[in-house]
Design a protein around this motif. Structure first.
Motif, PDB file in Angstrom:
ATOM      1  N   SER A 185      24.763  -5.935  41.629  1.00 46.68           N
ATOM      2  CA  SER A 185      23.886  -4.990  40.937  1.00 46.68           C
ATOM      3  C   SER A 185      24.424  -3.576  41.054  1.00 46.68           C
ATOM      4  O   SER A 185      25.182  -3.258  41.983  1.00 46.68           O
ATOM      5  CB  SER A 185      22.516  -5.072  41.602  1.00 46.68           C
ATOM      6  OG  SER A 185      21.689  -4.009  41.231  1.00 46.68           O
TER       7      SER A 185
ATOM      8  N   SER B 256      17.799  -8.789  40.485  1.00 44.88           N
ATOM      9  CA  SER B 256      16.579  -9.596  40.328  1.00 44.88           C
ATOM     10  C   SER B 256      16.713 -10.526  39.135  1.00 44.88           C
ATOM     11  O   SER B 256      16.370 -11.710  39.208  1.00 44.88           O
ATOM     12  CB  SER B 256      15.360  -8.685  40.124  1.00 44.88           C
ATOM     13  OG  SER B 256      15.261  -7.757  41.161  1.00 44.88           O
TER      14      SER B 256
ATOM     15  N   ASP C 101      24.590 -13.404  47.435  1.00 47.59           N
ATOM     16  CA  ASP C 101      24.054 -12.122  46.982  1.00 47.59           C
ATOM     17  C   ASP C 101      24.909 -11.016  47.619  1.00 47.59           C
ATOM     18  O   ASP C 101      24.880 -10.827  48.835  1.00 47.59           O
ATOM     19  CB  ASP C 101      22.588 -12.021  47.418  1.00 47.59           C
ATOM     20  CG  ASP C 101      21.903 -10.770  46.904  1.00 47.59           C
ATOM     21  OD1 ASP C 101      22.610  -9.818  46.520  1.00 47.59           O
ATOM     22  OD2 ASP C 101      20.654 -10.732  46.903  1.00 47.59           O
TER      23      ASP C 101
HETATM   24  C1  LIG Z   1      19.297  -8.555  48.974  1.00 52.40           C
HETATM   25  C2  LIG Z   1      18.752  -8.061  47.671  1.00 52.40           C
HETATM   26  N1  LIG Z   1      18.978  -8.766  46.557  1.00 52.40           N
HETATM   27  C3  LIG Z   1      18.492  -8.359  45.368  1.00 52.40           C
HETATM   28  C4  LIG Z   1      17.748  -7.203  45.246  1.00 52.40           C
HETATM   29  C5  LIG Z   1      17.223  -6.794  43.888  1.00 52.40           C
HETATM   30  O1  LIG Z   1      17.870  -5.650  43.448  1.00 52.40           O
HETATM   31  P1  LIG Z   1      17.896  -5.120  41.953  1.00 52.40           P
HETATM   32  O2  LIG Z   1      17.073  -6.019  41.118  1.00 52.40           O
HETATM   33  O3  LIG Z   1      17.375  -3.713  42.006  1.00 52.40           O
HETATM   34  O4  LIG Z   1      19.326  -5.128  41.534  1.00 52.40           O
HETATM   35  C6  LIG Z   1      17.491  -6.430  46.389  1.00 52.40           C
HETATM   36  C7  LIG Z   1      16.684  -5.199  46.308  1.00 52.40           C
HETATM   37  O5  LIG Z   1      16.332  -4.571  47.272  1.00 52.40           O
HETATM   38  C8  LIG Z   1      18.014  -6.870  47.637  1.00 52.40           C
HETATM   39  O6  LIG Z   1      17.817  -6.179  48.771  1.00 52.40           O
END
Ligand SMILES: Cc1ncc(COP(=O)(O)O)c(C=O)c1O
Length: 378
Positions: free
Chosen positions: A223, A95, A196
């Motif tokens: 992440s 995020s 992503d």
């Molecule tokens: C495709 C995708 N991107 C980003 C995120 C954000 O994840 P985080 O901030 O927990 O690393 C998520 C969370 O579900 C996700 O599904």
């Protein structure tokens, strides 16, 4: 114009999750398959490292060079790609990496392309920053992923493209060739490609290709939340193109200072917990099969090919045109929590749902049995 910005759409998964917790507080049981998080916790070496650093006392602002180096070596090991540690920016989750990328790469008013269905925060964070998300409707013909032709057909041309492989909510992937074609189209348009890769490591056939295998100047988001099972630790990273790394770091320092120090210690240890993490993959693979088979046996056959991640995205248009109400009734009647597709697709999501199967095998079996009985009793 003055005053607050227009409100963002709510995250329906959060609302269903709240209802599920309220149900549990009243003494009724719940099977949580509405949120995208592994039910397993952080791997044991991560917990041990965190405990050691807690005992060590001071947890000040800190940026782990060792973790950046370890992530750089991860690119060499997993993808055969050389990434200098200076290109890695540690962030509070993917995020934080998304917020950072959008802030640095785009100006207010710019149009940024993304596939629909897709992860809602792309659209909503872009809006929050005053940018304009341009959704490319994607369906089964392109495995719910945008193609180079779809991107190049947009007029006016967008200022950037965001893709995810494996994707949320569909789990579908972009092959190395698909990524190459998208990267070439972005080059022709002179726009950045943001990939992503948060679900890398969680795949059921082919491994996931990184955009860095085909395009050195793409931006990667990743992440510790998913493969490494560390959602609540709030740690992720961004791989910057070489020419933007310093700017990314200075924006990151201003917006976040540093990510969680405790999480950085834990994540470094998590990166070597291969055996423990591989065991989760076996559970996900068995659950995926069970969910797909159960859906087929109850006549839900329009299901996205879940190449990776831990979701099944299904069209239930023959059962309802109000998937939010459907999920709420299912929860109230059976304790099974699924999420409405509306979070991922504001246009077609009223007829879809997403099942997150990152729970135990027993919970998956029980949830699918209850869902089947509930449908046949309606
Ligand atoms: C495709 C995708 N991107 C980003 C995120 C954000 O994840 P985080 O901030 O927990 O690393 C998520 C969370 O579900 C996700 O599904």
């Amino acid at each position: 114009m003055t005053g607050p910005k227009p409100p963002l759409e709510p995250f329906h998964a959060v609302e269903i999750n709240r209802l599920a917790h309220a149900r549990a507080r009243s003494g009724l049981d719940v099977i949580h398959m509405e949120v995208g998080e592994p039910s397993a916790g952080a791997p044991a070496p991560a917990l041990a490292a965190a405990a050691r650093s807690l005992r060590g006392g001071r947890l000040g602002y800190w940026y782990s060079d060792a973790l950046k180096e370890r992530i750089a070596s991860h690119y060499a090991g997993w993808y055969g790609v050389s990434v200098a540690p200076e290109r890695i920016v540690l962030t509070p989750g993917a995020s934080g990496a998304l917020l950072l990328a959008f802030t640095v790469l785009f100006r207010a008013g710019e149009r940024v392309a993304l596939g629909r269905p897709g992860y809602p925060a792309y659209r909503n964070v872009l809006k929050a920053l005053g940018m304009e998300p341009v959704e490319i409707p994607c369906g089964p013909l392109t495995r719910y992923q945008p193609t180079a032709a779809m991107l190049e057909a947009l007029t006016p041309a967008p200022a950037g493209l965001v893709v995810a492989s494996p994707a949320n909510p569909t789990g579908t992937m972009l092959s190395r060739d698909d990524l190459g074609a998208l990267a070439a189209a972005c080059r022709r348009l002179s726009i950045p490609l943001i990939s992503d890769e948060i679900y890398h490591g969680i795949t059921y056939g082919e491994r996931a290709a990184s955009v860095l295998e085909v395009e050195r100047d793409a931006i990667v988001i990743n992440s510790f939340s998913k493969y490494w099972c560390m959602t609540g630790w709030r740690l992720g990273w961004l791989v910057s193109p070489p020419g933007l790394a310093e700017e990314m770091m200075s924006y990151a320092g201003n917006i976040f200072l540093t990510p969680s120090t405790l999480a950085q210690h834990a994540a470094l240890a998590a990166m070597d917990a291969h055996e423990e993490l591989a065991a989760h993959l076996d559970t996900y693979a068995a659950n995926r099969r069970l969910v797909m088979d159960s859906l087929a046996s109850i006549g839900i056959t329009r299901v996205a090919p879940a190449d990776g991640a831990f979701y099944v995205y299904a069209d239930i248009g023959h059962l309802t045109d109000d998937s939010l109400g459907f999920c709420k009734r299912l929860l109230a009647d059976t304790g099974v929590a699924f999420n409405t597709g509306l979070d991922f697709d504001p246009v077609e999501g009223h007829r879809t749902l997403r099942i997150s199967f990152a729970v135990s095998a027993a919970e998956t079996a029980e949830a699918m049995a209850r869902f089947g009985r509930w449908l046949s009793s309606r």
